[in-house]
Scaffold this active site. Structure first.
Site, short mmCIF file in Angstrom:
data_model
loop_
_atom_site.label_atom_id
_atom_site.label_comp_id
_atom_site.label_asym_id
_atom_site.label_seq_id
_atom_site.Cartn_x
_atom_site.Cartn_y
_atom_site.Cartn_z
N HIS A 72 0.84 -1.20 0.00
CA HIS A 72 0.00 0.00 0.00
C HIS A 72 0.88 1.25 0.00
O HIS A 72 1.77 1.39 0.84
CB HIS A 72 -0.91 0.02 1.23
CG HIS A 72 -2.15 -0.82 1.04
ND1 HIS A 72 -3.32 -0.56 1.71
CD2 HIS A 72 -2.40 -1.89 0.25
CE1 HIS A 72 -4.24 -1.42 1.33
NE2 HIS A 72 -3.71 -2.25 0.45
N TYR A 201 -9.08 6.03 7.35
CA TYR A 201 -9.19 6.45 8.75
C TYR A 201 -10.18 7.61 8.80
O TYR A 201 -9.93 8.67 8.22
CB TYR A 201 -7.84 6.94 9.28
CG TYR A 201 -6.82 5.85 9.51
CD1 TYR A 201 -6.14 5.26 8.45
CD2 TYR A 201 -6.53 5.42 10.81
CE1 TYR A 201 -5.20 4.26 8.67
CE2 TYR A 201 -5.58 4.42 11.03
CZ TYR A 201 -4.92 3.86 9.96
OH TYR A 201 -4.00 2.87 10.17
N PRO A 293 -3.92 1.02 18.80
CA PRO A 293 -3.72 0.45 17.46
C PRO A 293 -3.87 1.45 16.31
O PRO A 293 -3.60 1.14 15.17
CB PRO A 293 -4.80 -0.63 17.37
CG PRO A 293 -5.84 -0.20 18.33
CD PRO A 293 -5.13 0.52 19.44
N LYS A 297 1.35 0.34 15.13
CA LYS A 297 2.76 0.27 15.51
C LYS A 297 3.14 -0.96 16.33
O LYS A 297 4.31 -1.28 16.45
CB LYS A 297 3.12 1.52 16.35
CG LYS A 297 3.11 2.80 15.54
CD LYS A 297 4.32 2.91 14.66
CE LYS A 297 4.03 3.76 13.44
NZ LYS A 297 4.21 3.04 12.19
N TYR A 385 3.91 6.81 9.96
CA TYR A 385 3.11 5.64 9.59
C TYR A 385 3.97 4.56 8.93
O TYR A 385 3.82 3.37 9.21
CB TYR A 385 1.98 6.05 8.65
CG TYR A 385 0.85 5.03 8.58
CD1 TYR A 385 0.93 3.94 7.72
CD2 TYR A 385 -0.27 5.15 9.39
CE1 TYR A 385 -0.08 2.99 7.66
CE2 TYR A 385 -1.29 4.20 9.34
CZ TYR A 385 -1.18 3.13 8.47
OH TYR A 385 -2.18 2.17 8.42
C1 PHB Z 1 -5.82 -3.87 10.76
O1 PHB Z 1 -5.92 -4.11 9.53
O2 PHB Z 1 -6.11 -4.73 11.63
C2 PHB Z 1 -5.34 -2.52 11.20
C3 PHB Z 1 -4.88 -1.61 10.25
C4 PHB Z 1 -4.44 -0.35 10.65
C5 PHB Z 1 -4.48 -0.02 11.99
C6 PHB Z 1 -4.94 -0.93 12.95
C7 PHB Z 1 -5.38 -2.18 12.55
O3 PHB Z 1 -4.08 1.22 12.38
#
Ligand code: PHB
Ligand code: APR
Length: 391
Positions: A72, A201, A293, A297, A385
């Site tokens: 990605h 997000y 989460p 990280k 990120y």
């Molecule tokens: C996930 O795909 O489980 C996931 C992706 C990004 C995040 C947290 C969890 O910030």
């Protein structure tokens, strides 16, 4: 039993450490309290930073990741029904991330360890770490109904937040820094193609939502919920309804629905234990630190810790110098605190705090608008990120 490095825990930290030590010709034994099926199916995050991808490839453990993982090059921030894409390579000089679930990383590392590595004992619960201050530390553990002792030169606690290794550090030497949040994530797996080709997000007045994925046909989605939420209290219909409301945009984007195959609630905390070393005991991963989460990280920090330990021990074995082992805690904590800051910023920017005032809500929108309109602010997010340098 005797080994050079006793590893407590077969999550990403313990399994990767065993692989790195094996490749460096250093023997280890991994003690894991749960069974293999539990470890391989425990749903966790799914984003590998560029550094983690590079480490897995260099450890000859990235073959299936490269075949099945999804590279990605960005994420979408969604707020005020606006959509803003953050271009990782363009902002970081070429870095991206890989969508490849932690469960898959663990399956790959377990298979390699069982095929090529040292002993990996499942259903072997470490009861205590003894003699950490001596040069002959040991792990007392229970396996197949018997108590036993693993004598080591070093012990690495990779046993997560609820493990035993941290308890071997005298309370008088421990410093804990933590923050808990009044909300958590209701996470679902759904048999439906993701409705966007990158992660989304969303900051919404009703609360945070995240659109992620596991494959071209499996979606992973999250909703901010109160910390004490029971996942069973949410029906599939209610989950989809709420996701649609929080992911709404002012264009014709739509959220595809499908059968929800798993749902659970994850609490949120920020936590750091200092130091990450006591004598011959070293802490790595969630045993030493926890991040919310939001910044994806957790696994990536664990990778940085065990790479740092493996490099330090290899240096000691080759030169006799303990300088890198002596610097382990400081080296790891510098990166840990940057990830804690990034994860805290992402969490407070995107989640609705129950005590938020209208002023707080405007501040969140101003922070997001700054990222969407200022390359320097956007670059800070992209660098955080895609990952802070290891070591
Ligand atoms: C996930 O795909 O489980 C996931 C992706 C990004 C995040 C947290 C969890 O910030
Ligand atoms: N004895 C043996 N094993 C133990 C003990 C014990 N006393 N206590 C815990 N364990 C095992 C757990 O069963 C688990 O498999 O240690 C492992 C710790 O793994 P994780 O919790 O996954 O921690 P870590 O390897 O540091 O990886 C961090 O995992 O939990 C996620 O969000 C977290 O993505 C992050 C990553």
């Amino acid at each position: 039993m005797r080994t050079t490095v006793g590893i407590i825990g077969a999550g990403p930290a313990g399994l990767l450490l065993a692989r790195l030590l094996h490749n460096a010709g250093i023997d280890s034994v991994v003690l894991e309290s749960r069974d293999r099926a539990y470890v391989e199916h425990r749903q966790r995050a799914g984003i590998l930073e560029q550094g983690t991808v590079d480490v897995l490839r260099a450890a000859d453990a990235g073959e299936r990741m490269d075949r099945e993982g999804l590279r990605h090059d960005g994420i979408e921030l969604r707020f005020d029904r606006r959509r803003h894409r953050v271009d990782f390579p363009g902002l970081t000089g070429g870095r991206s991330v890989m969508v490849y679930a932690q469960t898959e990383v663990c399956k790959d590392l377990i298979a390699l360890q069982l095929k090529e590595g040292g002993p990996l004992l499942f259903e072997a619960e470490a009861l205590a770490v003894e003699g950490a201050e001596s040069d002959r530390p040991a792990v007392r553990f229970r396996h197949e109904g018997r108590e036993d002792v693993l004598e080591c030169d070093y012990v690495v606690g990779c046993d997560g937040f609820w493990g035993v290794s941290r308890k071997a550090i005298p309370a008088s030497l421990s410093r804990v820094f933590e923050r808990t949040y009044p909300f958590g994530w209701l996470g679902v797996l759904a048999d439906v193609a993701p409705s966007h080709d990158e992660l989304v997000y969303a900051r919404h007045e009703r609360g945070f939502a995240l659109l992620s994925m596991r494959s071209p046909s499996v979606s992973r989605l999250y909703l901010q919920v109160p910390a004490d939420t029971d996942a069973q209290a949410w029906s599939g219909e209610e989950i989809w309804e709420e996701l649609e409301r929080r992911l709404e945009t002012d264009d014709d984007w739509t959220l595809r629905r499908g059968p929800i195959t798993q749902k659970s609630v994850t609490p949120m905390r920020s936590y750091v234990h200092e130091p990450m070393r006591h004598g011959r005991l070293f802490l790595a991963g969630d045993a030493a630190h926890i991040v919310p989460p939001t910044g994806a990280k957790g696994l990536n920090l664990a990778v940085g810790d065990v790479v740092t330990f493996a490099q330090a021990l290899t240096h000691q074995q080759r030169t006799g110098s303990t300088e890198l082992l002596d610097a382990y805690s400081a080296t790891c904590l510098r990166r840990v605190w940057q990830a804690e800051r990034f994860s805290y910023d992402m969490t407070t920017m995107l989640h609705r705090h129950p005590d938020a005032t209208p002023f707080d809500e405007r501040l969140q929108l101003a922070r997001l608008d700054r990222i969407a309109s200022c390359r320097a602010a956007e670059t800070d997010l992209a660098e955080g990120y895609t990952g802070f340098p290891i070591g």
